[in-house]
Write an enzyme that holds these catalytic residues in place. Structure first.
Site: not given
Length: 124
Positions: A2-3
């Site tokens: 995930d960012l």
């Protein structure tokens, strides 16, 4: 992955970082334009992991939903790990709007993603 803010690399750390650094990643680009006076320093950040939203070359493209979810995950990561970072989150969104051609549609979708997230928090 995930960012999140764990996936951000600073390309031109302030000079105090360079003196204390023990790895080459913090001293890369030491020729960048910043002086020893950190008040003149302008950080250059690089996002190093866009797992969910894929890439521009991925088959079928990337949907507004996928991009909105990535922004939502980043926004939540800021809230969870960097209290008081609301101004920084606003700057990320402002910059995103200025650089992404489809930002209006993505940011509208982000509002929907936020609502789904709030409902999940309230009703499990």
């Amino acid at each position: 992955g995930d960012l999140t803010t764990s996936n951000v690399m600073m390309r031109n750390p302030p000079s105090s970082f360079e003196r204390d650094a023990t790895t080459t990643t913090t001293t890369a680009n030491s020729n960048d334009n910043h002086s020893n006076n950190n008040s003149d320093w302008k950080p250059r950040l690089v996002l190093i992991d866009f797992g969910l939203a894929g890439t521009a070359g991925s088959k079928g493209g990337v949907s507004h939903e996928e991009r909105a979810v990535d922004l939502y995950v980043l926004e939540r990561a800021f809230q969870a790990t960097h209290p008081g970072s609301a101004d920084l989150v606003r700057e990320v969104m402002r910059s995103y709007k200025g650089r992404c051609n489809t930002s209006d549609a993505v940011l509208q979708r982000l509002a929907q993603v936020r609502m789904r997230g709030r409902k999940r928090e309230c009703f499990g």
